[in-house]
Write an enzyme that holds these catalytic residues in place. Structure first.
Site, PDB file in Angstrom:
ATOM      1  N   ARG A 180      26.481   3.577 -21.924  1.00 34.88           N
ATOM      2  CA  ARG A 180      26.063   4.980 -21.809  1.00 34.88           C
ATOM      3  C   ARG A 180      26.089   5.708 -23.152  1.00 34.88           C
ATOM      4  O   ARG A 180      25.114   6.355 -23.543  1.00 34.88           O
ATOM      5  CB  ARG A 180      27.002   5.729 -20.837  1.00 34.88           C
ATOM      6  CG  ARG A 180      26.695   5.522 -19.398  1.00 34.88           C
ATOM      7  CD  ARG A 180      27.973   5.532 -18.576  1.00 34.88           C
ATOM      8  NE  ARG A 180      28.597   4.235 -18.742  1.00 34.88           N
ATOM      9  CZ  ARG A 180      28.394   3.220 -17.898  1.00 34.88           C
ATOM     10  NH1 ARG A 180      27.707   3.419 -16.803  1.00 34.88           N
ATOM     11  NH2 ARG A 180      28.905   2.037 -18.129  1.00 34.88           N
ATOM     12  N   THR A 181      27.224   5.627 -23.853  1.00 36.72           N
ATOM     13  CA  THR A 181      27.396   6.430 -25.061  1.00 36.72           C
ATOM     14  C   THR A 181      26.422   5.984 -26.144  1.00 36.72           C
ATOM     15  O   THR A 181      25.744   6.799 -26.774  1.00 36.72           O
ATOM     16  CB  THR A 181      28.852   6.306 -25.562  1.00 36.72           C
ATOM     17  OG1 THR A 181      29.729   6.517 -24.456  1.00 36.72           O
ATOM     18  CG2 THR A 181      29.145   7.297 -26.649  1.00 36.72           C
ATOM     19  N   LYS A 230      33.865 -10.497 -42.293  1.00 30.14           N
ATOM     20  CA  LYS A 230      34.285 -11.283 -43.478  1.00 30.14           C
ATOM     21  C   LYS A 230      35.586 -10.740 -44.057  1.00 30.14           C
ATOM     22  O   LYS A 230      36.024 -11.169 -45.111  1.00 30.14           O
ATOM     23  CB  LYS A 230      33.198 -11.216 -44.553  1.00 30.14           C
ATOM     24  CG  LYS A 230      31.864 -11.784 -44.143  1.00 30.14           C
ATOM     25  CD  LYS A 230      30.890 -11.660 -45.319  1.00 30.14           C
ATOM     26  CE  LYS A 230      29.460 -11.750 -44.866  1.00 30.14           C
ATOM     27  NZ  LYS A 230      28.528 -11.248 -45.896  1.00 30.14           N
ATOM     28  N   ARG A 271      32.405   4.380 -32.344  1.00 30.95           N
ATOM     29  CA  ARG A 271      33.143   3.902 -31.158  1.00 30.95           C
ATOM     30  C   ARG A 271      34.046   2.771 -31.651  1.00 30.95           C
ATOM     31  O   ARG A 271      33.572   1.846 -32.317  1.00 30.95           O
ATOM     32  CB  ARG A 271      32.144   3.410 -30.122  1.00 30.95           C
ATOM     33  CG  ARG A 271      32.636   2.388 -29.099  1.00 30.95           C
ATOM     34  CD  ARG A 271      33.551   2.948 -28.047  1.00 30.95           C
ATOM     35  NE  ARG A 271      32.982   3.990 -27.232  1.00 30.95           N
ATOM     36  CZ  ARG A 271      32.519   3.813 -25.994  1.00 30.95           C
ATOM     37  NH1 ARG A 271      32.535   2.610 -25.447  1.00 30.95           N
ATOM     38  NH2 ARG A 271      32.058   4.831 -25.298  1.00 30.95           N
ATOM     39  N   HIS A 300      37.674  10.967 -26.311  1.00 26.15           N
ATOM     40  CA  HIS A 300      36.243  10.702 -26.107  1.00 26.15           C
ATOM     41  C   HIS A 300      35.577  12.083 -25.946  1.00 26.15           C
ATOM     42  O   HIS A 300      35.137  12.458 -24.854  1.00 26.15           O
ATOM     43  CB  HIS A 300      36.063   9.835 -24.854  1.00 26.15           C
ATOM     44  CG  HIS A 300      34.735   9.175 -24.721  1.00 26.15           C
ATOM     45  ND1 HIS A 300      33.655   9.462 -25.532  1.00 26.15           N
ATOM     46  CD2 HIS A 300      34.289   8.235 -23.833  1.00 26.15           C
ATOM     47  CE1 HIS A 300      32.619   8.719 -25.159  1.00 26.15           C
ATOM     48  NE2 HIS A 300      32.978   7.965 -24.142  1.00 26.15           N
TER      49      HIS A 300
HETATM   50  N1   CP Z   1      31.582   6.589 -20.307  1.00 28.61           N
HETATM   51  C1   CP Z   1      31.407   5.748 -21.341  1.00 28.61           C
HETATM   52  O1   CP Z   1      31.877   5.971 -22.455  1.00 28.61           O
HETATM   53  O2   CP Z   1      30.649   4.643 -21.046  1.00 28.61           O
HETATM   54  P1   CP Z   1      30.257   3.499 -22.090  1.00 28.61           P
HETATM   55  O3   CP Z   1      31.514   2.742 -22.427  1.00 28.61           O
HETATM   56  O4   CP Z   1      29.229   2.668 -21.363  1.00 28.61           O
HETATM   57  O5   CP Z   1      29.689   4.156 -23.316  1.00 28.61           O
END
Ligand code: CP
Length: 311
Positions: free
Chosen positions: A57-58, A85, A107, A135
């Site tokens: 999603r993100t 590496k 992320r 998040h």
């Molecule tokens: N909700 C969420 O962060 O989903 P993803 O891990 O798929 O990005």
């Protein structure tokens, strides 16, 4: 303009910041409903998507948001960079930074990675989820979905239910809801409760059935099986019996109450299929809001209307 340079956590955001993000996202609704879903707002800006942990999603919503704002995107994953590496994160960031990029979206499995990146670049940094920490862009899409449903956030009763201990979603959502005047109840088994000071101001209980009927929003968290050390819950079935949102519980909710979940779902564990797909579920609305709110965050953090091009 937002009061922050980077979007690392929601604790740093004021109510005015959050309102700006939600209002700007609403202004992008009409862009996303057109046949040609593109505006020149970030034309000439370069955004690096650094995803060191899996995401559906993100990652896809950031990439779509960048395309819809006409930004140039550079996609990097951990396994395809020189991190494999042995290059340090600081060296990687300074290397990319030397190519004059404008923004890093990150992320990472390790909490604190976006903060570390911000210490090695003058570019703007957005946290797309770091370990068990935060998040923030998930929280903004959640608030957008809830506000769109009720027309306001203040005074709403919101239960955040489940694996609080391993949840970066809760780490961002609870403070953002409090900033916007919502009444937050945290519901979890004793092994998933948190005792961090950031939760001050939220009610806590281990009994979902005691609070369910009073809630406007029931926000179910994914049980983060991949972040657990040892057996924190007796079994999937037992967890579902005590804390899962099944049809019997759904029927006890207020008529106008809604159900949210950040995804990905463990169907049959924290939420049953008949509830995930029922009329009160806003789960796909949350996904839709992810593109809008991420467009708004990038637009505002990269100068917004001061870019010389309006949305
Ligand atoms: N909700 C969420 O962060 O989903 P993803 O891990 O798929 O990005």
């Amino acid at each position: 303009m937002l009061s922050v340079k980077n979007l690392i956590d929601t604790n740093s955001l004021t109510a005015d910041d959050i309102t700006q993000i939600l209002d700007t996202a609403a202004s992008f609704e009409q862009v996303n409903s057109r046949a040609i879903k593109k505006v020149p707002a970030l034309r000439g800006r370069t955004i690096v998507n650094l995803f060191l942990e899996p995401s559906t999603r993100t990652r896809s919503s950031f990439e779509l948001a960048e395309k819809r704002l006409s930004a140039d995107a550079l996609n990097m994953g951990g396994s395809t960079s020189s991190v494999v590496k042995g290059e340090s994160l600081a060296d990687t960031i300074q290397t990319i930074d030397a190519m004059n990029v404008d923004m890093f979206i990150c992320r990472a499995k390790l909490a604190g990675t976006p903060q570390k990146i911000s210490e090695n670049t003058d570019a703007v940094v957005i946290n797309a989820g770091d370990g068990k920490h935060q998040h923030p862009t998930q929280a903004m899409l959640d608030l957008y979905t809830i506000r769109k449903n009720f027309g306001h956030l203040d005074g709403l009763k919101v239960a955040i239910v489940g694996d609080l201990k391993h949840s970066r979603v809760c780490g961002s959502l609870a403070p953002a809801l409090k900033t916007m005047g919502a009444d937050v109840t945290l519901v979890a088994p004793p092994t998933f409760q948190v005792d961090d000071p950031q939760w001050f101001g939220c009610s806590q209980t281990s009994r979902l059935d005691d609070v369910l009927e009073d809630m406007d929003v029931v926000y179910m968290l994914r049980v983060q099986l991949e972040r657990m050390e040892g057996a924190a819950i007796p079994s999937r079935r037992e967890y579902n019996r005590l804390y899962g949102l099944d049809e019997a519980r759904e029927k006890r909710m207020k008529p106008e109450a809604i159900v949210c979940h950040p995804g990905p779902m463990n169907r049959g564990m924290e939420i049953n299929t008949e509830v995930a797909d029922c009329a009160r579920s806003r789960i796909l609305d949350q996904v839709n809001a992810g593109v809008l709110t991420r467009m708004a965050e990038m637009y505002l953090l990269l100068g917004g209307e001061n870019n010389g091009v309006s949305a």
